[in-house]
Design a protein around this motif. Sequence first.
Motif, PDB file in Angstrom:
ATOM      1  N   VAL A 149       5.339   7.718   4.658  1.00 18.78           N
ATOM      2  CA  VAL A 149       5.001   8.105   6.024  1.00 18.78           C
ATOM      3  C   VAL A 149       5.601   9.475   6.357  1.00 18.78           C
ATOM      4  N   LEU A 150       6.830   9.710   5.943  1.00 17.89           N
ATOM      5  CA  LEU A 150       7.443  11.011   6.200  1.00 17.89           C
ATOM      6  C   LEU A 150       6.673  12.135   5.503  1.00 17.89           C
ATOM      7  N   ALA A 151       6.209  11.880   4.286  1.00 23.70           N
ATOM      8  CA  ALA A 151       5.391  12.878   3.585  1.00 23.70           C
ATOM      9  C   ALA A 151       4.086  13.117   4.340  1.00 23.70           C
ATOM     10  N   ALA A 152       3.525  12.071   4.908  1.00 30.04           N
ATOM     11  CA  ALA A 152       2.293  12.207   5.684  1.00 30.04           C
ATOM     12  C   ALA A 152       2.533  13.058   6.933  1.00 30.04           C
ATOM     13  N   PHE A 153       3.685  12.906   7.568  1.00 32.12           N
ATOM     14  CA  PHE A 153       4.024  13.765   8.711  1.00 32.12           C
ATOM     15  C   PHE A 153       4.077  15.227   8.254  1.00 32.12           C
ATOM     16  N   ALA A 206       0.823  -1.212   0.000  1.00 36.99           N
ATOM     17  CA  ALA A 206       0.000   0.000   0.000  1.00 36.99           C
ATOM     18  C   ALA A 206       0.852   1.254   0.000  1.00 36.99           C
ATOM     19  N   GLY A 207       2.051   1.142   0.504  1.00 37.57           N
ATOM     20  CA  GLY A 207       2.944   2.294   0.524  1.00 37.57           C
ATOM     21  C   GLY A 207       3.437   2.668  -0.847  1.00 37.57           C
ATOM     22  N   GLY A 208       3.192   1.815  -1.842  1.00 35.74           N
ATOM     23  CA  GLY A 208       3.645   2.092  -3.182  1.00 35.74           C
ATOM     24  C   GLY A 208       2.751   3.050  -3.935  1.00 35.74           C
ATOM     25  N   GLY A 209       1.565   3.303  -3.437  1.00 35.75           N
ATOM     26  CA  GLY A 209       0.632   4.175  -4.122  1.00 35.75           C
ATOM     27  C   GLY A 209       0.861   5.625  -3.764  1.00 35.75           C
ATOM     28  N   THR A 210       0.006   6.476  -4.274  1.00 34.54           N
ATOM     29  CA  THR A 210       0.088   7.894  -3.953  1.00 34.54           C
ATOM     30  C   THR A 210      -0.610   8.137  -2.634  1.00 34.54           C
ATOM     31  N   ARG A 263       2.567  16.642   5.819  1.00 35.18           N
ATOM     32  CA  ARG A 263       1.223  17.134   5.494  1.00 35.18           C
ATOM     33  C   ARG A 263       0.321  17.212   6.729  1.00 35.18           C
ATOM     34  N   GLY A 264       0.752  16.625   7.835  1.00 36.01           N
ATOM     35  CA  GLY A 264      -0.074  16.624   9.049  1.00 36.01           C
ATOM     36  C   GLY A 264      -1.272  15.697   8.939  1.00 36.01           C
ATOM     37  N   GLU A 265      -1.077  14.570   8.261  1.00 36.24           N
ATOM     38  CA  GLU A 265      -2.179  13.622   8.060  1.00 36.24           C
ATOM     39  C   GLU A 265      -2.649  13.018   9.386  1.00 36.24           C
ATOM     40  N   PRO A 266      -3.963  12.869   9.530  1.00 34.21           N
ATOM     41  CA  PRO A 266      -4.461  12.145  10.704  1.00 34.21           C
ATOM     42  C   PRO A 266      -4.099  10.671  10.548  1.00 34.21           C
ATOM     43  N   ASN A 267      -3.958   9.978  11.613  1.00 34.56           N
ATOM     44  CA  ASN A 267      -3.656   8.543  11.628  1.00 34.56           C
ATOM     45  C   ASN A 267      -2.266   8.197  11.110  1.00 34.56           C
ATOM     46  N   VAL A 268      -1.366   9.178  11.073  1.00 32.77           N
ATOM     47  CA  VAL A 268      -0.009   8.884  10.601  1.00 32.77           C
ATOM     48  C   VAL A 268       0.668   7.851  11.508  1.00 32.77           C
ATOM     49  N   GLY A 269       0.318   7.836  12.773  1.00 32.93           N
ATOM     50  CA  GLY A 269       0.898   6.855  13.696  1.00 32.93           C
ATOM     51  C   GLY A 269       0.563   5.420  13.315  1.00 32.93           C
ATOM     52  N   VAL A 270      -0.617   5.214  12.762  1.00 30.22           N
ATOM     53  CA  VAL A 270      -1.004   3.876  12.289  1.00 30.22           C
ATOM     54  C   VAL A 270      -0.081   3.466  11.146  1.00 30.22           C
ATOM     55  N   ALA A 271       0.243   4.403  10.261  1.00 29.11           N
ATOM     56  CA  ALA A 271       1.149   4.115   9.152  1.00 29.11           C
ATOM     57  C   ALA A 271       2.554   3.800   9.658  1.00 29.11           C
ATOM     58  N   VAL A 272       2.982   4.438  10.741  1.00 27.90           N
ATOM     59  CA  VAL A 272       4.293   4.143  11.331  1.00 27.90           C
ATOM     60  C   VAL A 272       4.313   2.692  11.828  1.00 27.90           C
ATOM     61  N   ILE A 273       3.238   2.257  12.450  1.00 27.12           N
ATOM     62  CA  ILE A 273       3.149   0.861  12.895  1.00 27.12           C
ATOM     63  C   ILE A 273       3.199  -0.065  11.683  1.00 27.12           C
ATOM     64  N   GLY A 274       2.452   0.258  10.634  1.00 26.98           N
ATOM     65  CA  GLY A 274       2.473  -0.549   9.419  1.00 26.98           C
ATOM     66  C   GLY A 274       3.867  -0.635   8.834  1.00 26.98           C
ATOM     67  N   LEU A 275       4.561   0.489   8.785  1.00 27.46           N
ATOM     68  CA  LEU A 275       5.930   0.514   8.273  1.00 27.46           C
ATOM     69  C   LEU A 275       6.831  -0.398   9.097  1.00 27.46           C
ATOM     70  N   ALA A 276       6.693  -0.320  10.411  1.00 32.24           N
ATOM     71  CA  ALA A 276       7.511  -1.180  11.292  1.00 32.24           C
ATOM     72  C   ALA A 276       7.242  -2.652  11.029  1.00 32.24           C
ATOM     73  N   LEU A 277       6.019  -2.975  10.702  1.00 30.69           N
ATOM     74  CA  LEU A 277       5.651  -4.371  10.453  1.00 30.69           C
ATOM     75  C   LEU A 277       6.077  -4.871   9.079  1.00 30.69           C
ATOM     76  N   HIS A 278       6.169  -3.988   8.098  1.00 31.32           N
ATOM     77  CA  HIS A 278       6.327  -4.444   6.718  1.00 31.32           C
ATOM     78  C   HIS A 278       7.638  -4.100   6.031  1.00 31.32           C
TER      79      HIS A 278
END
Length: 141
Positions: A28-32, A3-7, A34-49
Amino acid sequence: MGAGGGTAGGLDWRGGSNLLAVDRPEVVLAAFRRGEPNVGVAVIGLALHHAGPEAVLPVVARALESADREVRRQGVIALAHVARLHRTVDRRCLELLHGCPRGNEADDDLWSFVPHRQLPLWLWRHHLWERLVERMRRPFD
């Protein structure tokens, strides 16, 4: 490609439904930025994948230093996953974790999975004290 491969538009930043599948640090860094909500969930996903802890740990550090308490909590969870999956941690994440309340997921997973010689004295003290108290409660086990 995950999923991280998409826009950014392909990810559900509002609802967070697919953020655990993120596998690219730059997303994830781009999401930070932009101030995206739920960026922390993406950090967990990144750690897992993501296969490389050297690419993940700076993103985890970014979460651990967030002004948002929930993102910091999710950063702690992500750090626990990195410790469990890769058996490593970096100095910056340890410095940031030191400011968090003890007894969290990362404390326990760092102690369990990372070689103790790589861990700071404050984490040794926490775990040794915890074991001493436990031993005093059950002296004859």
